[in-house]
Design a protein around this motif. Structure first.
Motif, mmCIF file in Angstrom:
data_model
loop_
_atom_site.group_PDB
_atom_site.id
_atom_site.type_symbol
_atom_site.label_atom_id
_atom_site.label_comp_id
_atom_site.label_asym_id
_atom_site.label_seq_id
_atom_site.Cartn_x
_atom_site.Cartn_y
_atom_site.Cartn_z
ATOM 1 N N ARG A 15 2.390 4.830 -0.069
ATOM 2 C CA ARG A 15 1.842 6.148 0.237
ATOM 3 C C ARG A 15 2.433 7.230 -0.657
ATOM 4 O O ARG A 15 1.793 8.245 -0.895
ATOM 5 N N ALA A 37 -2.633 7.690 -2.662
ATOM 6 C CA ALA A 37 -1.168 7.763 -2.735
ATOM 7 C C ALA A 37 -0.723 9.044 -3.432
ATOM 8 O O ALA A 37 -1.361 9.503 -4.386
ATOM 9 N N GLN A 69 0.861 -1.187 0.000
ATOM 10 C CA GLN A 69 0.000 0.000 0.000
ATOM 11 C C GLN A 69 0.903 1.244 0.000
ATOM 12 O O GLN A 69 1.062 1.918 1.003
ATOM 13 N N TRP A 81 -4.522 3.017 -5.993
ATOM 14 C CA TRP A 81 -4.256 3.655 -4.697
ATOM 15 C C TRP A 81 -4.616 5.143 -4.787
ATOM 16 O O TRP A 81 -3.728 6.002 -4.939
#
Length: 365
Positions: free
Chosen positions: A10, A40, A8, A37
């Motif tokens: 960022r 992000a 995941q 995502w």
């Protein structure tokens, strides 16, 4: 031991400085990352001219590196990003300059090309490499970075921003009349050899005017090669069929012209990929580069492909005997493209049942 990829991320860094066509082909990968995502951050380290084309791309923070600034420019960029640590760096530029630039960036894991696709020892500067993908198109090679990270939705999306003033710039040149956009020259680099003949282009200009009532808008940069090519095409064409806009537009203005064109005709160069991104029908003229690797992706069926003939004539080999993507660096290779080849593709596009664009109108930034 391979460093693990973030499940995941960022903050994602994209390192791709050039060129105009390549950054257009990379945008669908950025969009795929954004869909996977949405929270992000994405920081794209990009070249100066390429940034002027993509400025305003939604959800992307750009950091611009001017190649002319050399090592001093790298140091400034490293200082600007000294407090930034990326979860993953996608090293998508196969050049030693970009690898050196990447060395001063802080990232938990660096992803680059597999050995068969890497150039200039790029794999020495990365922790993880892509899975092999023989005979991949450039756009697919970029998508391989998203694949490696586990992105599931790889559908193609561009949605490039074009500001209102860019459309106003285009309107001052063309008005409301429909037109064919012709960008006759590729980047005037040493031993590039991607340009077709002025006589061939002029014959297509005449055909577009006589058969379809389309004016032709000539576009390109302000280099001597491009201006001289434009002058030769204009001299061979009737004045009412031509609008000479070579050296007269910004990159955003060119993008607006491409967005409103009926068809784009150009050699392997930025405008064919800009047309592809905007959903405008494109006829790419290919003899010195392999269209299976570098054609405008959604318009591959309309490429004029004399690359196999050029390989046989000037390399004296067959396609399966050369490296994937090998260029034919011979000044006569583009003469293999015939006028009837180009007019045939043009007629096919102009008479196809579905004349609508492939994508919605671009965002106005």
């Amino acid at each position: 031991m391979k460093l693990p990829l973030p499940a995941q991320p960022r903050h994602i860094a994209v390192l791709r400085l050039s060129a105009l066509g390549d950054v257009c082909n990379l945008v669908p990968t950025v969009r795929a990352l954004q869909r996977q995502w949405p929270d992000a951050r994405i920081t794209w380290i990009i070249g100066k001219a390429e940034h002027s084309l993509l400025a305003g791309l939604s959800g992307v923070e750009f950091v611009v590196y001017d190649k002319a600034s050399g090592l001093a420019g790298m140091r400034r960029l490293w200082s600007e990003l000294s407090a930034t640590r990326f979860d993953v760096l996608l090293h998508m530029q196969q050049a030693l300059r970009a690898s050196v630039l990447s060395f001063g960036l802080k990232a938990k894991v660096r992803v680059g090309y597999d050995k068969s696709r890497a150039k200039d020892a790029q794999h020495w500067f990365t922790h993880r490499q892509l899975e092999p993908h023989p005979r991949a198109h450039v756009l697919e090679s970029f998508l391989d970075f998203a694949r490696l990270l586990g992105v599931e939705d790889l559908s193609l999306e561009w949605n490039l921003p074009v500001p209102a003033e860019a459309f106003e710039e285009a309107d001052t040149l063309t008005g409301d009349a429909p037109y064919l956009l012709m960008s006759p020259c590729a980047n005037p680099r040493l031993r590039n050899f991607r340009n077709w003949s002025a006589e061939g282009y002029a014959a297509v200009v005449e055909h577009a005017w006589v058969q379809y009532g389309l004016e032709t808008v000539l576009t390109g940069g302000g280099s001597t090669v491009e201006r001289e090519m434009g002058e030769r095409i204009v001299a061979l064409s009737r004045p009412e069929a031509m609008i000479d806009a070579i050296g007269a537009t910004s990159l955003k203005g060119l993008l607006a012209l491409i967005a409103r064109a009926r068809v784009v005709i150009a050699p392997d160069s930025g405008p064919v990929h800009m047309g592809n991104a905007m959903g405008t029908p494109v006829i790419g003229l290919f003899a010195t580069t392999n269209p299976d690797r570098a054609a405008p992706y959604r318009w591959r069926d309309y490429v004029v492909n004399r690359y196999p003939d050029a390989v046989r004539a000037y390399l004296h080999r067959e396609l399966d005997e050369i490296n994937w993507g090998q260029r034919v660096r011979h000044a006569d290779a583009m003469t293999l493209i015939r006028i009837e080849d180009v007019i045939g593709k043009f007629d096919a596009l102009m008479t196809r049942p579905n004349e609508c664009k492939e994508e919605e109108r671009p965002d106005e930034a």
